[in-house]
Motif scaffolding. Structure first.
Motif, short mmCIF file in Angstrom:
data_model
loop_
_atom_site.label_atom_id
_atom_site.label_comp_id
_atom_site.label_asym_id
_atom_site.label_seq_id
_atom_site.Cartn_x
_atom_site.Cartn_y
_atom_site.Cartn_z
N TYR A 34 0.81 -1.24 0.00
CA TYR A 34 0.00 0.00 0.00
C TYR A 34 0.84 1.28 0.00
N HIS A 35 2.05 1.20 -0.48
CA HIS A 35 2.89 2.41 -0.44
C HIS A 35 2.79 3.27 -1.70
N SER A 36 2.24 2.72 -2.75
CA SER A 36 2.05 3.58 -3.95
C SER A 36 0.66 3.29 -4.51
N LEU A 37 -0.31 3.86 -3.83
CA LEU A 37 -1.71 3.59 -4.16
C LEU A 37 -2.18 4.49 -5.31
N SER A 57 7.65 16.83 -1.10
CA SER A 57 6.75 16.21 -0.11
C SER A 57 6.63 14.72 -0.44
N GLY A 58 5.76 14.06 0.28
CA GLY A 58 5.48 12.65 0.02
C GLY A 58 6.70 11.77 0.18
N GLU A 59 6.84 10.87 -0.78
CA GLU A 59 7.88 9.84 -0.70
C GLU A 59 9.28 10.45 -0.59
N LYS A 60 9.50 11.53 -1.35
CA LYS A 60 10.84 12.13 -1.36
C LYS A 60 11.21 12.69 0.01
N TYR A 80 0.91 7.44 4.81
CA TYR A 80 -0.04 8.54 4.98
C TYR A 80 0.32 9.76 4.12
N SER A 81 1.54 9.78 3.58
CA SER A 81 1.92 10.96 2.79
C SER A 81 1.32 10.91 1.38
N GLN A 82 0.62 9.80 1.05
CA GLN A 82 0.04 9.70 -0.29
C GLN A 82 -1.15 10.63 -0.45
N GLN A 83 -1.07 11.44 -1.50
CA GLN A 83 -2.06 12.51 -1.70
C GLN A 83 -3.49 11.98 -1.77
N GLN A 84 -3.66 10.82 -2.41
CA GLN A 84 -5.01 10.28 -2.57
C GLN A 84 -5.63 9.92 -1.22
N LEU A 85 -4.79 9.47 -0.29
CA LEU A 85 -5.31 9.14 1.04
C LEU A 85 -5.68 10.41 1.80
N LYS A 86 -4.90 11.46 1.59
CA LYS A 86 -5.20 12.72 2.28
C LYS A 86 -6.57 13.24 1.86
N LYS A 87 -6.89 13.05 0.57
CA LYS A 87 -8.20 13.51 0.08
C LYS A 87 -9.35 12.76 0.74
N LYS A 88 -9.04 11.55 1.21
CA LYS A 88 -10.07 10.77 1.91
C LYS A 88 -9.96 10.97 3.41
#
Lengths: 714, 325
Positions: free
Chosen positions: A138-141, A209-212, A264-272
């Motif tokens: 689940y690290h690159s959803l 941000s995110g993965e980097k 949690y840094s994945q943008q799509q999860l933040k939107k949810k």
């Protein structure tokens, strides 16, 4: 007919799933008999990310989930630190300017904390840890992966991993990241070696941000933090700072697995709204399985929790290691804790009395219903509550509330004797005993200094007291009378409240926030206190933003503020008057901008000392300086009253420990029996009402029919 | 009709801009972004550096209306006004000051609000109309006078009294339903009974009086006299003639509030612990989460305008004389 009505009502109730449960039970049938602790919360926790969280309502949840290295012993007073995930208390080495270990404290330029963690501690199960074919699932959803995902529990697969020293190191790096807005990054900058440099490097990377960003944090070292092996690491401090160990017991220093941060840094999860701020990941005894702070928050036992031993007063620390007595009592005792949002006092209190909450505080509206004074003047529970088997526990909080003078102000501030006498006169005039009685229902004690009870250096007002306000007469400590305050006013150049120089009455300004009835009652009371020495007090009520602005710019004159202890050390209170913490000059917490060279000198000496007779003497000297100068009107320390039902066991007052849920135990049979006997539905009024409605309908029918038949039209 | 609706939507745009400007002025000119940041970062150990970083992260570091450091469209786009207000027009409510997606939260929280508001409206409507018809039937008699006094008394009592009194009587003394709380699905029913009951009781006074006055206005008209002179009974006149014609203002009055039902009730939701949009708004006001307040004010305006358009359309449906041009 009555039976029919009852059946219809019961049938409708059964429709929504209640059977054996009392009708007014807010819980479903299967929940009410389980090993669950029920409680409430009043305000939604803003942050559940340990890097940011800094308030008690957040710690109530967070401290049950995350585990810093140390914790406070639940039963011991004065408060004592013991290892939590650490194997022992930290080993502290002093280093010289070349980072070589030195045994001479005088040569010490740096201090080094060597920290060891226990092996075999596992995180709660979490999707961030789940690997498929050695790759994190689940690290690159993508968008498609999240179609049916709305909460964390919607992820089907989860896993765990062992706690490593890397996780603590990672969290310290997160504290330095500006984007995380950690409230203690400023403090840590002052102490942790390399923290400032790391922070500066990160602030140049604000666009990544995110993965980097996670990768940067993971791979770039902070100078002062060194991993020794998977289970030990060291922290170098820029200077000796014995209080640092207390910080290590706070959630700020809880471990953070990089996998979770990346997940949690994945943008799509933040939107949810699936964020670290909402779904914590810890190694503690509980995990947050439902986070709906608009309704309820549910903590369930973490199946991977290693088990801990219930503390005992006989627990001992030898060679920095903890030796527990109760080997057989493994905690946590409860399986689940349900916290329901209850914003209003009335429903909260009534649900507690009905047995649906296991514990409760006492709001001022319910005070008389809850406690009363017995013949000897002690506070005791009322008969109604005693009959229910409710227990009262009291503790004085490690907090202080005070009225401060802005020392930069031309009238009340400054180092002149004139201003000092004026401040002393006002301090004498204000009757905080009356304040506590009126506004806190007697739940507090008058402060002699900033240091509250339970903290080293506390003055109890009996053996040690504030000599500016109290005097020793007839073998008793008594408050100096108001005439003394009037004399001080004369010495200050304001006889009868009139400025000798210009003949005008002395007018002072009090900056206040709030708009409720309580605020106005308090302001009226305060005006009366000033009136005792003929000072006209103008109260300037404003919103909190304006108030803060005035404090930051130093334009306020007199104000009210408070401080809750971060840790049980006098340094954490006396720093509020250290000049280098001045609000105006240094944006610090010294809101009165007090500046005394003598006090500062002693503060620097005292803050790095361990508790000893010598330290106590220095603290006494510091207190006598500030008691003489009166930058504050030493207000009061609040007492916390809390109630719990008789079926809740292991309730202790420990206001420094936040991770206390694991110690609580519920006697289920007693709770179920009492709830059933206290909540028997009463249908009588319902029958009467139904009968009246029936009569009404019948009479209406006849009235209408009669009138209709009359055929009299207007 | 389509032309009419299109025109109404166009008229709505300046209203929305006005409301938007007003809320923007209230929230950003009265409170500077620094003050908002300080509120959200807490009371302890907040540094100017943290405030700046917080502002940057949320786009509060831009100028209010014109960004002179930018070129082209960015002069307008890289401003707080564009970021925080203009985006609302294409329903991008953004992230709340506490870091949550506002649109997602609104979607989640509108259903509990509706769960209280809709039954309260329907049951209240039935009861109020029944009482109003009854009082009109006995107009100018003691029954009517007593009824009106009763309604005025009900109207004069604060809603808080009904809530606290209801909780005390039904939940504490009679112990029939939970005092507060909420659950998903069918389990929600036991939590909804009391708030719906209280909402209905609270609305009886004003509702009955309003419908009574509508019926009385209708009953004075000539066609009623004609019907009566034809020998129809009072009941028949009331139900077949008066009631039908009075339905037009009743219907339009109801339709206008239908979209607003999603917004919930501030007080009821707060007292009964219902996680709806009413408590969402009041929480946002209390915690000064202006991003949410702005979004809710904007949403409220849109729903109200939508309600007004629906009202106009419903006129044409119930009254053949009305045509939209």
């Amino acid at each position: 007919m009555i039976n029919d009505l009852k059946n219809i009502f019961l049938l409708s109730i059964f429709l929504f799933g209640c059977s054996d449960n009392p009708l007014n039970s807010p819980y479903s049938d299967n929940k009410s008999t389980q090993n669950i602790l029920y409680s409430s919360f009043q305000e939604r926790p803003k942050h559940l990310d340990p890097v940011r969280s800094y308030s008690s309502n957040e710690y109530a949840f967070l401290a049950q989930i995350y585990e810093p290295l140390f914790q406070y012993h639940y039963l011991k007073k004065p408060y004592e630190l013991i290892p939590l995930t650490a194997t022992k208390l930290p080993e502290v080495q002093y280093l010289d300017s070349s980072f070589r270990v030195t045994k001479k404290v005088k040569n010490a330029r740096y201090s080094k904390y060597i920290l060891n963690i226990k092996k075999g501690i596992l995180y709660q199960n979490h999707p961030a840890f789940f690997k498929e074919k050695s790759k994190y699932l689940y690290h690159s959803l993508g968008l498609d992966d999240l179609k049916n995902i709305n909460t964390l529990s919607d992820f089907k697969k989860s896993s765990t991993r062992e706690l490593l020293s890397d996780d603590y190191i990672y969290q310290i790096k997160r504290l330095a990241d500006n984007l995380n807005h950690s409230p203690i990054s400023g403090v840590m900058q002052e102490y942790i070696y390399g923290f400032t440099e790391y922070k500066e490097q990160l602030s140049k990377l604000n666009n990544i941000s995110g993965e980097k960003r996670v990768s940067y944090l993971k791979n770039n070292k902070m100078l002062g933090i060194k991993k020794i092996d998977d289970f030990s690491f060291s922290i170098i401090l820029k200077k000796p700072y014995p209080q640092f160990v207390y910080w290590l017991a706070m959630p700020f220093f809880a471990p953070m697995p990089w996998e979770a941060d990346l997940f949690y840094s994945q943008q799509q999860l933040k939107k949810k709204n699936i964020t670290l701020n909402w779904y914590p990941v810890g190694t503690g005894p509980f995990m947050l399985t439902e986070n709906n702070p608009n309704l309820r928050m549910v903590l369930k036992r973490n199946g991977n929790f290693r088990g801990e031993v219930y503390p005992s007063l006989e627990d001992k620390i030898k060679n920095k290691k903890m030796y527990s007595k109760n080997k057989e009592k493994v905690i946590p005792f409860i399986d689940e804790a349900i916290f329901s949002l209850e914003k209003e006092q009335i429903p909260r209190w009534n649900k507690f009395l009905q047995g649906y909450y296991d514990n409760s505080g006492i709001a001022s509206d319910n005070y008389d219903q809850a406690v009363s004074l017995n013949n000897s003047g002690d506070i005791t529970l009322t008969e109604e509550l005693k009959e229910k088997g409710i227990h009262l526990s009291m503790a004085t909080a490690a907090s202080t509330y005070y009225i401060g003078f802005n020392m930069l102000d031309g009238t009340v501030g400054g180092k002149s004797n004139r201003a000092k006498y004026l401040r002393q006169a006002i301090t004498l005039a204000i009757d905080y005993e009356e304040y506590i009685s009126i506004f806190a229902n007697g739940r507090g004690i008058v402060a002699q200094s900033p240091i509250p009870p339970g903290i080293f250096g506390y003055q109890d007002g009996i053996k040690k007291y504030n000599k500016t306000i109290y005097s020793f007469k007839n073998k008793r400590i008594v408050k100096k009378n108001i005439e003394k305050a009037k004399i001080l006013m004369e010495k200050a150049g304001y006889p009868n409240g009139i400025n000798q120089k210009n003949g005008k009455p002395l007018i002072l300004y009090f900056e206040a926030t709030g708009s409720g009835a309580d605020t106005y009652s308090f302001l009226n009371w305060l005006r009366k206190q000033f009136k005792k020495i003929n000072i006209q007090l103008v109260t300037r009520v404003t919103d909190y933003n304006r108030f803060q602005e005035k404090m930051i710019n130093g334009t306020g004159q007199i104000f009210q503020w408070g401080w809750n202890a971060d840790y049980p050390d006098p340094e954490n209170f006396l720093f509020l008057l250290y000049s280098k913490n001045g609000k105006v000059k240094y944006s610090g917490e010294n809101a009165s901008n007090y500046d005394s060279k003598d006090f500062d000198r002693l503060f620097i000496k005292m803050k790095n000392m361990r508790n000893s007779i010598e330290r106590e003497k220095i603290i006494d000297q510091m207190l006598s300086i500030i008691q003489e100068d009166c930058p504050w009107i030493w207000g009061w320390h609040p007492k916390s009253f809390s109630l719990s039902h008789g079926w809740v066991e292991n309730v202790e007052s420990n206001l420094m420990a936040n991770n206390t849920l694991k110690y609580k135990k519920i006697k289920l049979n007693s709770r179920n029996k009492n709830i059933k006997s206290w909540n028997k539905a009463n249908f009588t009024l319902l029958y009467i009402l139904a009968f009246l409605i029936f009569l009404l309908i019948l009479s209406v029918f006849f009235m209408v029919r009669k009138k209709d038949r009359e055929k009299i039209y207007d | 009709m389509i032309n009419y609706i299109f025109k109404r939507i166009l008229y709505a745009i300046p209203i929305l801009i006005g409301v938007n400007l007003l809320t923007f002025t209230l929230f950003f000119v009265v409170n500077s972004p620094d003050e908002v940041a300080r509120l959200h970062l807490g009371n302890k150990r907040v540094t100017q550096e943290q405030i700046q970083s917080w502002n940057e992260q949320r786009g509060y570091n831009f100028p209010l209306f014109f960004n002179q450091s930018e070129t082209g469209l960015n002069v307008i786009k890289k401003t707080i006004f564009y970021e925080k207000s203009v985006k609302l027009f294409y329903f991008d409510f953004g992230i709340s000051d506490s870091g949550r997606d506002i649109k997602y939260d609104i979607k989640q929280r509108m259903w509990p609000s509706l769960a209280i508001a809709l039954p309260s409206l329907l049951v209240g409507l039935m009861i109020n109309i029944t009482f109003a018809l009854f009082f009109v039937f006995f107009r100018a008699t003691k029954v009517d006078y007593i009824g009106v006094i009763f309604c005025v008394a009900l109207m004069s009592i604060s809603s808080l009294f009904y809530i606290i009194g209801g909780q005390y009587l039904i939940s504490k003394l009679l112990q029939l339903v939970p005092i507060s709380g909420y659950a998903q699905g069918v389990d929600a029913i036991k939590f909804l009974i009391l708030p719906v009951f209280i909402s209905v009781i609270y609305g009886i006074g004003s509702g009955t009086r309003w419908y009574r006055s509508l019926f009385l206005e209708e009953i004075e008209k000539d066609y009623v006299k004609t019907a009566k002179s034809k020998g129809l009974s009072e009941v028949s006149v009331l139900f077949n003639h008066v009631f039908k014609n009075a339905l037009i203002p009743i219907l339009t009055g109801v339709v206008v509030i239908l979209p607003l039902l999603f917004l919930g009730s501030l007080i009821v939701e707060s007292f009964f612990g219902i996680p709806g949009l009413g408590s969402y708004t009041i929480d946002a006001i209390q915690s000064q989460d202006f991003a949410i307040v702005r979004a809710m004010v904007f949403l409220g305006t849109i729903l109200y305008i939508f309600g007004l358009i629906l009202t106009d359309i419903s006129y044409t449906l119930v009254d053949p004389r009305v045509r939209l041009k």
